[in-house]
Scaffold this active site. Sequence first.
Site, PDB file in Angstrom:
ATOM      1  N   ARG A  55    -106.184 -20.381  57.591  1.00 51.59           N
ATOM      2  CA  ARG A  55    -105.206 -21.340  58.131  1.00 51.59           C
ATOM      3  C   ARG A  55    -104.703 -22.272  57.031  1.00 51.59           C
ATOM      4  NH1 ARG A  55    -106.914 -24.875  63.228  1.00 51.59           N
ATOM      5  NH2 ARG A  55    -108.198 -25.887  61.671  1.00 51.59           N
ATOM      6  N   LYS A  95    -101.262 -27.524  59.520  1.00 53.03           N
ATOM      7  CA  LYS A  95    -102.248 -28.616  59.573  1.00 53.03           C
ATOM      8  C   LYS A  95    -101.992 -29.479  58.346  1.00 53.03           C
ATOM      9  CE  LYS A  95    -107.117 -29.381  60.628  1.00 53.03           C
ATOM     10  NZ  LYS A  95    -106.943 -30.389  61.668  1.00 53.03           N
TER      11      LYS A  95
HETATM   12  N1  PMP Z   1    -105.283 -29.961  67.498  1.00 54.74           N
HETATM   13  C1  PMP Z   1    -105.197 -30.835  66.496  1.00 54.74           C
HETATM   14  C2  PMP Z   1    -104.000 -31.705  66.414  1.00 54.74           C
HETATM   15  C3  PMP Z   1    -106.233 -30.928  65.548  1.00 54.74           C
HETATM   16  O1  PMP Z   1    -106.146 -31.805  64.538  1.00 54.74           O
HETATM   17  C4  PMP Z   1    -107.363 -30.095  65.680  1.00 54.74           C
HETATM   18  C5  PMP Z   1    -108.476 -30.130  64.663  1.00 54.74           C
HETATM   19  N2  PMP Z   1    -109.128 -31.356  64.601  1.00 54.74           N
HETATM   20  C6  PMP Z   1    -107.417 -29.206  66.764  1.00 54.74           C
HETATM   21  C7  PMP Z   1    -106.349 -29.148  67.640  1.00 54.74           C
HETATM   22  C8  PMP Z   1    -108.581 -28.300  66.946  1.00 54.74           C
HETATM   23  O2  PMP Z   1    -108.541 -27.294  65.955  1.00 54.74           O
HETATM   24  P1  PMP Z   1    -109.843 -26.623  65.381  1.00 54.74           P
HETATM   25  O3  PMP Z   1    -110.537 -25.986  66.528  1.00 54.74           O
HETATM   26  O4  PMP Z   1    -109.344 -25.630  64.387  1.00 54.74           O
HETATM   27  O5  PMP Z   1    -110.660 -27.697  64.769  1.00 54.74           O
END
Ligand code: PMP
Length: 290
Positions: free
Chosen positions: A50, A149
């Site tokens: 990612r 991200k």
């Molecule tokens: N949505 C947002 C906006 C995030 O920042 C995150 C991660 N903190 C997630 C969803 C969850 O993603 P992940 O499971 O990859 O941590």
Amino acid sequence: MKIYIDGTYYDKENAKISVFDHGLLYGDGVFEGIRAYNGRVFLLKEHLERLYDSAKAIMLTIPMSFDDLQKVVLETCRLSEIRNGYIRLVVTRGVGNLGLSPDKCPKPTIFCIADTIQLYPPEYYEKGLRINTSPTQRIPQGALSSSIKSLNYLNNILAKIEGNLYGAQESIMLNHEGYVAECTGDNIFVLKKGIITTPPIWAGALAGVTRRVIIDIGRLAGREIRVDMLTRYDLFVADEIFLTGTGAEVVAAVEVDGRVIGNGKPGPITLDFISRYRDLTQMSGVAIYT
Ligand code: PMP
């Protein structure tokens, strides 16, 4: 603790980034939050994939191979003596001048921190969260893809502040059409009459690594999981709601904008996901100490 910055491991006091770094000046960069459990880095490959995708989307070339970056993460954990913890891996556009153009940033900055974290307190998992809908909409996909991200978290931070104002423990973000996108740092799942639904990425959600794992775990366990649009109404009348994220893992939401969800306690399917996810975190991952 040792912090990696551009090829060198520094003590915490000496781990510093230039004030001319565009990650700081403009939020121009990408990052990952990763967990270590039991001496292993959980879903490291998925997080790195990612990160490279986010970087590609903003035309930032990470000046390191996938394998070498993986080694940096593991070495940072080793030098910080982490068995269970939280890893923050950041790639910024690098040091430039005060103009916003990335042309003047010759080399991206890479840094990696591995630390222990303050988890949500255990009672959040036992009792579930009270969440609210934020008045701040999710940035539309046409402005900034929710899949990236990036270091631009102001949209989420505003929603978080508003949640805090109302005493909520997380906030739901709606997209510009009023559909549920996700929470400020977590994806959202809704259970109604045995069917579990989570919004599509294009509704404005991050492609959460935990979200993906939960979909896979659920389907393997024979549950029906759909990716479909949700409205606030769908949340209000849900039998169960849970949130997923690297930091939060899986946690129930038991109240949404004052509406009690189910019987106001974490439901059986949510509890089942919490325990299956925890089992997986203890069993898999890339070994830190070999
Ligand atoms: N949505 C947002 C906006 C995030 O920042 C995150 C991660 N903190 C997630 C969803 C969850 O993603 P992940 O499971 O990859 O941590």
